[in-house]
Design a protein around this motif. Sequence first.
Motif, short mmCIF file in Angstrom:
data_model
loop_
_atom_site.label_atom_id
_atom_site.label_comp_id
_atom_site.label_asym_id
_atom_site.label_seq_id
_atom_site.Cartn_x
_atom_site.Cartn_y
_atom_site.Cartn_z
N LYS A 356 72.53 -14.94 -35.68
CA LYS A 356 73.12 -13.75 -35.05
C LYS A 356 74.62 -13.91 -34.92
O LYS A 356 75.39 -12.97 -35.18
N ILE A 357 75.04 -15.10 -34.49
CA ILE A 357 76.47 -15.38 -34.39
C ILE A 357 77.11 -15.33 -35.77
O ILE A 357 78.17 -14.72 -35.96
N ALA A 358 76.48 -15.96 -36.75
CA ALA A 358 77.02 -16.01 -38.10
C ALA A 358 77.19 -14.61 -38.69
O ALA A 358 78.21 -14.30 -39.32
N GLU A 359 76.20 -13.74 -38.46
CA GLU A 359 76.26 -12.38 -38.98
C GLU A 359 77.44 -11.62 -38.39
O GLU A 359 78.12 -10.85 -39.09
N SER A 360 77.72 -11.83 -37.10
CA SER A 360 78.82 -11.11 -36.45
C SER A 360 80.18 -11.52 -37.01
O SER A 360 81.15 -10.80 -36.85
N TYR A 361 80.24 -12.68 -37.66
CA TYR A 361 81.49 -13.14 -38.27
C TYR A 361 81.35 -13.23 -39.79
O TYR A 361 82.02 -14.05 -40.43
N ASN A 362 80.50 -12.38 -40.34
CA ASN A 362 80.34 -12.28 -41.79
C ASN A 362 79.99 -13.61 -42.43
O ASN A 362 80.35 -13.88 -43.58
N TYR A 363 79.31 -14.47 -41.67
CA TYR A 363 78.83 -15.77 -42.13
C TYR A 363 79.96 -16.73 -42.53
O TYR A 363 79.72 -17.70 -43.26
N ARG A 364 81.18 -16.46 -42.07
CA ARG A 364 82.32 -17.33 -42.41
C ARG A 364 82.47 -18.41 -41.33
O ARG A 364 83.48 -18.47 -40.62
N LEU A 365 81.46 -19.23 -41.21
CA LEU A 365 81.44 -20.26 -40.17
C LEU A 365 81.30 -21.65 -40.77
O LEU A 365 80.67 -21.84 -41.81
N LYS A 366 81.88 -22.61 -40.07
CA LYS A 366 81.61 -24.02 -40.28
C LYS A 366 81.27 -24.60 -38.91
O LYS A 366 81.73 -24.09 -37.89
N ALA A 367 80.46 -25.64 -38.87
CA ALA A 367 80.07 -26.22 -37.58
C ALA A 367 79.84 -27.71 -37.72
O ALA A 367 79.43 -28.20 -38.78
N VAL A 368 80.13 -28.42 -36.62
CA VAL A 368 79.89 -29.85 -36.54
C VAL A 368 79.21 -30.14 -35.21
O VAL A 368 79.70 -29.72 -34.15
N PHE A 369 78.09 -30.85 -35.26
CA PHE A 369 77.43 -31.37 -34.06
C PHE A 369 77.64 -32.88 -34.07
O PHE A 369 77.10 -33.58 -34.94
#
Length: 429
Positions: A356-369
């Motif tokens: 849901k978060i990714a869709e709101s930003y057009n899937y332009r995400l990177k993430a590190v855990f």
Amino acid sequence: MTQPQNQQKTNNNANNFMNYFNSKVLPVTANIEKYRSKIFIGVIIWAVIVAAIPLLLTFIILASKMAFTDKITSLAVFLLPAAAAVFAPVFFVKKIYGMFAKEKIIPVLLGFWGSYTYVPPMNPVSAIYKAIKNKTGFGGFWKELRKDKKTNISVNPTILARLLKFASIEYDDKIVGRHNDVEIELAELQTSYTTSSRNREGKNTSTKHTTFNGVVFSAKLNKTFKGITLISYDNIDKKRALHPTIGAQEISSMSLTDVLSFGSQLADAAGAVKNMVNTAQEMQKQGKSPEEIQEAMAQKYGKNKNTPEEENQLPLKLDDVHLEDPLFNRKFKMCSTDQIEARYIFTTAFLSRFMKIAESYNYRLKAVFIAENVYILIDSRGVFKNKNWFEIPFFKSCQDSKNYQDFLNDFTRLLAISDTLKLNQNIGM
């Protein structure tokens, strides 16, 4: 939540913000608007005066009997410096006003959401502004330029280098606070590197490659991860992800704590190499042959079998992770040093919320855990056009609530990351 409920929540938020703006923000902006109006009028007068001369010369040149090519050359000679004389001061004044306005207005705006701290950028323009404000001259400028802008969650270069290739970082605004018992930081920044090449004329040219331009959302969780899990909308360089390359420019952007930590890692690696060299030299002094030394070194530093205790000290390895959601697998690359932990994080429920978060930003995400933190990088390129986060308009009144709509929407959406992912609960639940 249904669409009518979403619309009602949005309207309530807008109404509440309007009430807050009228009671808290408007009184603060009164004097600021006076300054802005005076500065704006001054800029217009400057532009008219400076532009009048080249415009007159342009008319004279065009009306002359010069050859067409000579006219073009003459116009270029006069108009380019004139344009620089107009726009450079306007750009500088706009930047200085932005520092002044944000320092006064943003902390009050943030009060609408709770207790947050605004951390201004540390760059030459902000240093000039502080030196002018405090009347400290060049000494004050230099002191401000070197001041440590630490926050309680550090978006440091060693984290960014796991997902991004860059040679320099330009930090802009930061906002730090707690949201629903979760410590969060929002940092606007740009990363880039430069390559050199020769053009057809044999001259050296340099090209700047921007690898990230947006906001990094970071949160400190109530869970410590044993491994490293990474997600990216484009390819992940596993070598860089495990062994982030840090240069002098990146180190200059670190806090002292980060520098010491990174230095310790380098010292450990250098110490291991030094021990190997010393061992080989000692065996050589004992008269051992090269073959004997090589065999001994292989036995000591290159064992094929490992005890359970030694397994925990083996070098980390990143493996691809494929989840059950086909859309996630199409949109993102995912890898982890611990497959079990990665799947513990990305349960079906958590994955649904992440998408849901990714869709709101057009899937332009990177993430590190990693460790006890999650870092989510929102790349503005491909999502927004010429996006500049957390800005106070210069060419519009700072007393008009409509001019803060972008700020309201942006900050609300960023906080929603913590709410949607339920970061105040056990991760993966």
